[in-house]
Enzyme design. Structure first.
Site, PDB file in Angstrom:
ATOM      1  N   THR A   1     -71.344 -12.171  70.866  1.00  0.00           N
ATOM      2  CA  THR A   1     -72.554 -10.963  71.655  1.00  0.00           C
ATOM      3  C   THR A   1     -72.199  -9.420  71.273  1.00  0.00           C
ATOM      4  OG1 THR A   1     -73.316 -10.810  73.374  1.00  0.00           O
ATOM      5  CG2 THR A   1     -70.766 -11.334  73.207  1.00  0.00           C
TER       6      THR A   1
ATOM      7  N   GLY B   1     -76.766 -15.903  77.112  1.00  0.00           N
ATOM      8  CA  GLY B   1     -77.592 -16.788  78.574  1.00  0.00           C
ATOM      9  C   GLY B   1     -76.534 -16.633  79.227  1.00  0.00           C
ATOM     10  N   GLY B   2     -75.924 -15.700  78.560  1.00  0.00           N
ATOM     11  CA  GLY B   2     -74.395 -16.034  79.498  1.00  0.00           C
ATOM     12  C   GLY B   2     -73.996 -16.731  80.723  1.00  0.00           C
TER      13      GLY B   2
ATOM     14  N   THR C   1     -76.848 -12.578  74.504  1.00  0.00           N
ATOM     15  CA  THR C   1     -75.713 -13.276  73.200  1.00  0.00           C
ATOM     16  C   THR C   1     -76.730 -13.915  72.055  1.00  0.00           C
ATOM     17  OG1 THR C   1     -74.091 -13.329  75.070  1.00  0.00           O
ATOM     18  CG2 THR C   1     -73.963 -14.795  73.127  1.00  0.00           C
TER      19      THR C   1
ATOM     20  N   SER D   1     -65.350 -15.413  79.050  1.00  0.00           N
ATOM     21  CA  SER D   1     -66.408 -15.326  78.025  1.00  0.00           C
ATOM     22  C   SER D   1     -67.261 -17.019  78.498  1.00  0.00           C
ATOM     23  CB  SER D   1     -67.210 -15.656  76.438  1.00  0.00           C
ATOM     24  OG  SER D   1     -68.112 -16.251  76.692  1.00  0.00           O
TER      25      SER D   1
ATOM     26  N   ARG E   1     -63.103 -12.575  69.913  1.00  0.00           N
ATOM     27  CA  ARG E   1     -63.238 -11.611  71.245  1.00  0.00           C
ATOM     28  C   ARG E   1     -63.075 -10.779  70.994  1.00  0.00           C
ATOM     29  NH1 ARG E   1     -67.440 -12.380  75.387  1.00  0.00           N
ATOM     30  NH2 ARG E   1     -65.918 -11.589  77.010  1.00  0.00           N
TER      31      ARG E   1
ATOM     32  N   ASP F   1     -67.072  -8.626  81.289  1.00  0.00           N
ATOM     33  CA  ASP F   1     -66.708  -9.242  81.419  1.00  0.00           C
ATOM     34  C   ASP F   1     -65.766 -10.080  82.110  1.00  0.00           C
ATOM     35  OD1 ASP F   1     -69.478 -10.981  80.035  1.00  0.00           O
ATOM     36  OD2 ASP F   1     -68.827 -10.980  78.410  1.00  0.00           O
TER      37      ASP F   1
HETATM   38  N1  GLY Z   1     -70.948 -11.751  77.597  1.00  0.00           N
HETATM   39  C1  GLY Z   1     -71.134 -12.774  78.071  1.00  0.00           C
HETATM   40  C2  GLY Z   1     -70.091 -14.178  77.560  1.00  0.00           C
HETATM   41  O1  GLY Z   1     -69.286 -13.918  76.936  1.00  0.00           O
HETATM   42  O2  GLY Z   1     -70.446 -14.692  78.044  1.00  0.00           O
END
Ligand code: GLY
Length: 591
Positions: free
Chosen positions: A421, A495-496, A403, A474, A127, A445
């Site tokens: 993503t 899908g966030g 993503t 995330s 990340r 985020d």
């Molecule tokens: N940017 C979307 C996630 O990491 O959940």
């Protein structure tokens, strides 16, 4: 036509499988030399005569991603003797070229790996991190309000990218082929180009306003003053050069070499924060997965800084006491109970979830069976509880959905699930000049202002406040479901905030409703995230079902599709792959 859309009896598929040696991207299932006897036993398990949708079937390896050219890169890598990690790394680099709105070098993500050699499961965290000069209030204007778009479409939106470190780390740690071999398909695709698909053209058109601000971005993705159209060739020479540098020098080229220098120069020109020191000290982290048990299956999934694994397990724990198989897939009773469980989980998410390197997250409590039973006991079978009654009003952060996920399984039983993503489509829209690399806007985020609505009008929690080097929360949920110690289902989705419920429904469809991965992918989805107090559904539920749900007090909203799962199931020695039909560019390819 994608092979997954053909409704052929399995014996016919098996005969076709052995007839062709070199598959075209959408035809790979035809090349799989599977056996009719084994296929028939799996067919019995799946009720093939009953199923409307069918997965791609193969024996030696399966690659599923949102872009057929990237799946082909993975398949080529498996056939060259690579294992599932080699293939996943090949897909990851290839998607940076052929799915530029989500695949990336300038973003970050998570990888779940099952190593057949030692039986271990590892959660690899690559990340993005907040730059060293990031600060809690960096997105507030002089009056203390969240400044419009600052955390999304400016150089301040960019987190320190993790993808190159993550992919190369995985390759060194578990791969068997040279990095240059694994990256060859991506380099070829960037160098020679490929025709823009209708899907990509539409996405480019939708993001014209933000992407069009930046000359280096326009130079790649636009022609004659407008975004590329379907069928136009997309050639990415700068990206090919960056990929070649990484292939020859490894991650150093990005974090301590010529690519990093260009990213830092880009930041310095436009008021961004990422420094040479930020890049040099970026580290991937091998984390212990979140593990849950559900009806005899072991669910191995992503820990923080993802919220996904914890809440997937939490909701499954709540569901374990319910006879959902008897209630039926898509029934009002099942949807209502699951929606109520989702609300409770997302309420907890807002309060407790953040980067565990910075804040304490009560992981054991959130994933405990006893806690889930206590929560489930508060659910009323026929009355939806208003969201405002569930928690004293602290809505959770809500991420964008651009993503991507890919899954790979090889013949040795190695399994890899990767979700990575740029955050929104094409991330910040900014290409670091001279690199061909699109930079993320993952800083969005974080909670721009904990407890107060962010730029989307949504609210985040204190645990997810910005701090230097911290990773933003995330929802990405790459997941392995294990049966008798072996991978049984390998899945994940973009899908966030809806990733968690999409993966949940995929797991429940497989375990409770015994759907094959193609059936599960084609099943209409639903989602509740506590706030807004809305049960979001895809089209496809019957009016009677929706009427019953409204009668229980659910606030139904029929909205665009959710998630695009990329799933492999392993049964009786065969691999079953399905790329979600919501993205027509995807492909499951096996051999
Ligand atoms: N940017 C979307 C996630 O990491 O959940």
């Amino acid at each position: 036509m994608p092979i997954r859309r053909l409704f052929l009896p399995l014996a016919v598929v098996a005969a076709l499988l052995s007839a062709c040696a070199t598959p075209a991207p959408h035809d790979a299932a035809r090349a799989a030399p599977t056996t009719t006897a084994a296929a028939q036993s799996a067919a019995a398990a799946y009720d093939f005569d009953m199923d409307v949708f069918h997965p791609v079937v193969a024996k030696h390896g399966m690659v599923v991603s949102e872009q057929a050219l990237a799946s082909q890169a993975g398949l080529e890598t498996l056939k060259a003797g690579g294992n599932a990690v080699d293939a996943a790394v090949a897909v990851g680099f290839a998607l940076a070229v052929v799915l530029p709105n989500a695949g990336n070098l300038g973003g970050g993500g998570f990888m779940m790996v099952h190593s057949a050699q030692d039986g271990r499961d590892i959660a690899l965290d690559f990340r993005e991190t907040a730059p060293g000069r990031a600060s809690r209030d960096m997105y507030l204007d002089a009056s203390g309000q969240v400044a419009d778009g600052r955390s999304l479409f400016t150089h301040l939106a960019v987190g320190v990218p993790g993808s190159v470190a993550g992919l190369t780390h995985a390759q060194q740690r578990w791969g068997t082929l040279p990095l240059s071999r694994v990256m060859a398909p991506a380099i070829r695709l960037a160098e020679r180009g490929y025709p823009v698909s209708q899907t990509l053209a539409e996405t480019l058109a939708k993001t014209a306003k933000t992407m069009g601000q930046w000359p280096a971005t326009r130079a790649i993705f636009w022609r004659d003053g407008a975004p590329l159209k379907a069928g136009d060739p997309l050639v990415q020479k700068d990206l090919a050069r960056s990929l070649r540098l990484i292939a020859s020098q490894g991650a150093r080229a990005f974090y301590q070499g010529p690519i990093g220098q260009k990213i830092v120069a880009e930041m310095a020109r436009h008021g961004g924060l990422i420094s040479a020191q930020d890049l040099a000290r970026y580290r991937v982290v091998e984390r212990t997965p979140i593990v849950g048990e559900y009806r005899g299956f072991r669910v191995v999934t992503m820990p923080p800084p993802s919220s996904g694994g914890i809440h997937l397990v939490q909701i499954l724990n709540m569901m374990e006491g319910w006879p959902v198989r008897d209630w039926g897939a898509g029934s009002a009773q099942t949807i209502h109970h699951m929606a109520e469980a989702m609300k409770l989980a997302y309420a907890d998410r807002s309060e407790y979830l953040g980067d565990t390197d910075f804040v304490k997250v009560p992981v054991a409590g959130l994933t405990s069976k006893a806690y889930a039973r206590a929560l489930a006991a508060t659910i009323d079978a026929t009355h939806a509880r208003p969201s405002s009654d569930i928690h004293p009003g602290k809505p959770q952060p809500y991420e964008s959905d651009q993503t991507t996920h890919f899954s790979v399984v090889d013949a040795a039983g190695n399994a890899v699930a990767v979700t990575y993503t740029l955050n929104t489509n094409f991330g910040s829209g900014i290409v670091a000049d001279g690199t061909g690399i699109l930079l993320n806007n993952e800083m969005d985020d974080f909670s721009a202002k904990p407890g107060v609505a962010n730029v989307y009008g949504l609210i985040g929690g204190e645990a997810n406040a910005i701090q230097p080097d911290k990773r933003p929360l995330s929802s990405m949920t790459p997941t392995l479901v294990m049966k008798d110690g072996q991978p049984w289902l390998v899945t994940g989705s973009p899908g966030g905030a809806r990733i968690i419920t999409t993966v949940l429904e995929t797991v429940v469809d497989a375990i409770d409703f015994q759907m094959n991965p193609a059936e599960a992918a084609a099943t209409p989805r639903f989602h509740h995230q506590w706030w807004p107090d809305q049960l979001r559904v895809e089209k496809g539920f019957s009016p009677d079902t929706l009427r019953l749900l409204r009668g229980y007090g659910q606030h139904i909203a029929v909205m665009p599709t959710m998630g695009r799962t990329q799933t492999v199931q392993v049964r009786d020695g065969l691999l079953y792959g399905a790329s979600d039909p919501r993205n027509p560019d995807g492909a499951a390819l096996g051999y």
